[in-house]
Enzyme design. Structure first.
Site, PDB file in Angstrom:
ATOM      1  N   ARG A 152      -7.091 -16.560  13.021  1.00 54.58           N
ATOM      2  CA  ARG A 152      -7.082 -17.894  12.179  1.00 54.58           C
ATOM      3  C   ARG A 152      -6.007 -19.045  12.636  1.00 54.58           C
ATOM      4  NH1 ARG A 152      -7.255 -16.366   6.808  1.00 54.58           N
ATOM      5  NH2 ARG A 152      -7.388 -18.482   6.203  1.00 54.58           N
ATOM      6  N   SER A 175      -9.248 -13.016   2.989  1.00 56.60           N
ATOM      7  CA  SER A 175      -8.009 -12.471   3.656  1.00 56.60           C
ATOM      8  C   SER A 175      -7.178 -12.049   2.479  1.00 56.60           C
ATOM      9  CB  SER A 175      -7.506 -13.814   4.284  1.00 56.60           C
ATOM     10  OG  SER A 175      -6.016 -13.378   4.519  1.00 56.60           O
ATOM     11  N   ASP A 179      -8.093  -7.694   8.635  1.00 56.94           N
ATOM     12  CA  ASP A 179      -7.274  -9.028   8.230  1.00 56.94           C
ATOM     13  C   ASP A 179      -6.331  -9.120   9.216  1.00 56.94           C
ATOM     14  OD1 ASP A 179      -6.746 -11.349   6.398  1.00 56.94           O
ATOM     15  OD2 ASP A 179      -4.895 -10.195   5.965  1.00 56.94           O
ATOM     16  N   HIS A 239       0.647 -12.701  -4.796  1.00 57.10           N
ATOM     17  CA  HIS A 239       0.213 -13.128  -3.495  1.00 57.10           C
ATOM     18  C   HIS A 239       0.293 -14.551  -3.647  1.00 57.10           C
ATOM     19  CE1 HIS A 239      -0.926 -12.303   0.571  1.00 57.10           C
ATOM     20  NE2 HIS A 239      -1.387 -13.480   0.624  1.00 57.10           N
ATOM     21  N   LYS A 265      -6.674  -7.617   1.505  1.00 63.45           N
ATOM     22  CA  LYS A 265      -5.281  -6.900   1.401  1.00 63.45           C
ATOM     23  C   LYS A 265      -5.027  -6.193  -0.229  1.00 63.45           C
ATOM     24  CE  LYS A 265      -2.831 -10.413   3.069  1.00 63.45           C
ATOM     25  NZ  LYS A 265      -3.613 -11.283   3.701  1.00 63.45           N
TER      26      LYS A 265
HETATM   27  N1  URA Z   1      -2.452 -15.651   2.674  1.00 58.23           N
HETATM   28  C1  URA Z   1      -3.379 -14.838   3.342  1.00 58.23           C
HETATM   29  O1  URA Z   1      -3.041 -13.687   3.022  1.00 58.23           O
HETATM   30  N2  URA Z   1      -4.306 -15.174   3.724  1.00 58.23           N
HETATM   31  C2  URA Z   1      -4.615 -16.601   3.799  1.00 58.23           C
HETATM   32  O2  URA Z   1      -5.532 -16.778   4.442  1.00 58.23           O
HETATM   33  C3  URA Z   1      -3.853 -17.442   3.432  1.00 58.23           C
HETATM   34  C4  URA Z   1      -2.851 -16.970   2.700  1.00 58.23           C
END
Ligand code: URA
Length: 435
Positions: free
Chosen positions: A168, A183, A161, A82, A187
């Protein structure tokens, strides 16, 4: 409990309890707290911060707003990556098929564009027909069949999320270490993975402009992941200029396809191959970064990487003919070339402005209901340290919005700082933690 009292408590810089955070998240997901109140809470959390415990409670509340997926029936290691978000950051599209082709499962749950940065889901959905809203049963089936699946948050998986991320994006509450941590980890912990590689970006195009803040974000992400017994490797990588040359949803799919077919965009390849290598190490398929990079290069040379990408796209209902014949993709109404106004070495690029320029052209959202134009974006050639001559082509822009052409052009011109003296290119991979 009462949402207004909890907003005030955070606004006054006090610490929220597990029960209070749970109440806020569950009530918001059920629609019992409206967007305007939750936005106020997000802003209070953004401004006053959250301590380690609150961050962990928030992550858990967001994770358990949906299901934690059990992938124990899927054979082999499951490793994901990620990124904290950048401009032109398309590494997920390239690494998922390569890692899957090399025998490690990639059960990826990603997000949409956030602020000035692009999102993997929007990029994938630029492929006509591609579905990112897949249910849990199908998610597992696709993973079992081809070793990779790429979806978004759903009503079953990380639903908190899904809503909070979108809110956001349009309320100025993105660049917060606790909110980003919760966040991302809500996930990633929902995915049922064995290990995770994090790409924490730093620089003018990142949410964390300073390396010191990127290190704090990496520490927060690692701490949260480890408290759930997940193996994590974190890279801190440079985002002071776009990664690769293409910015915008379809344009990034196009550059990913070129890379999967052996294209050599130096910076994009360096970051992507290092991330792949770390994923292969966590997945038990490589012992060193060098060995992992060799495997990645083999998967590309052999054609297996591109074939795997086609397989993923087909299974997720995307039309692969556009990947095999990209020239068939619809063109923007307006395509304009931008030429350099000066001669000199590129000293700095305001990468945030490049991301915003792409958004102005239609590649991102300014409100919750904005529709993305998948064709819109920028091909951007300057790189820090490169010498450019007056009159040389520096960028091409693509848009259907005539009124935004001059706006974007000015942003691109203004983003460049030149120097008469040689300039050293920034180091792309600044630190690797936990490898
Ligand atoms: N990636 C995400 O999944 N969430 C964030 O807040 C920033 C980057």
């Amino acid at each position: 409990m009462n949402a207004v009292e909890l907003i005030k408590k955070k606004r006054n810089g006090l610490t929220l309890t597990n029960e209070e955070i749970n109440y806020l998240i569950t009530s918001y997901v059920k629609g019992k707290i409206p967007d305007y109140q939750f936005s106020a809470f997000l802003m209070a959390a953004f401004l006053k911060g959250m301590n380690k415990e609150e961050t962990s409670y928030l992550t858990k509340a967001m994770l358990y707003s949906g299901k934690a997926i059990d992938l124990s029936s899927v054979k082999g290691k499951k490793i994901d990556k990620h990124s904290t978000g950048g401009v032109g950051d398309k590494t997920s599209l390239i690494l998922a098929p390569i890692v899957a082709a090399a025998g490690v499962n990639v059960p990826m749950i990603s997000g949409r564009g956030l602020g000035h940065t692009g999102g993997t889901l929007d990029k994938l959905e630029a492929i006509p027909g591609f579905r990112t809203d897949i249910n849990l049963r199908r998610y597992k089936q696709i993973l079992e069949k081809c070793g990779a699946v790429m979806i978004g948050q759903t009503k079953d998986i990380a639903p908190a999320d899904k809503s909070i991320y979108a809110l956001r994006d349009v309320t100025g509450t993105i660049e917060s270490i606790p909110l980003i941590t919760a966040s991302i980890m809500s996930k990633k912990l929902a995915e049922g993975i064995d290990g995770l590689v994090l790409d924490v970006k730093t620089g003018s195009g990142a949410f964390m402009k300073r390396t010191a803040d990127a290190k704090k974000l990496a520490a927060s992400l690692i701490e949260t992941a480890e408290s759930f017994d997940k193996k994590v490797v974190a890279f801190i990588t440079d985002m002071n200029q776009p990664l690769g040359n293409y910015i915008g949803n379809w344009l990034e799919v196009y550059e990913s396809v070129m890379t999967l077919q052996g294209g050599l965009t130096e910076d994009l390849n360096e970051v992507t191959f290092n991330l792949i290598a770390a994923m292969l190490i966590l997945g038990g398929k490589a012992k060193t970064i060098e060995e992992g990079i060799e495997i990645a290069q083999y998967e590309i040379r052999s054609g297996r990487a591109f074939d795997k990408f086609l397989e993923i796209v087909k299974l997720q209902k995307g039309d692969v003919s556009y990947l095999k014949n990209p020239e068939k993709y619809p063109r923007s109404k307006y395509e304009e070339k931008i030429y350099s106004e000066k001669t000199g070495y590129i000293k700095a690029i305001d990468n945030y402005s490049i991301g915003l320029a792409a958004l102005e052209l239609g590649a991102g959202r300014k409100t919750l209901t904005d529709k993305i134009d998948a064709k819109a974006g920028i091909i951007f050639y300057p790189k820090i340290g490169k010498r450019i001559k007056k009159g040389e082509l520096t960028a091409k822009i693509f848009t259907d919005k005539k009124s935004q052409i001059e706006v974007a052009k000015k942003m691109i011109y203004d983003s460049l700082t030149y120097s008469g003296k040689k300039v050293r290119a920034p180091k792309l991979i600044k630190t690797v933690i936990n490898l």
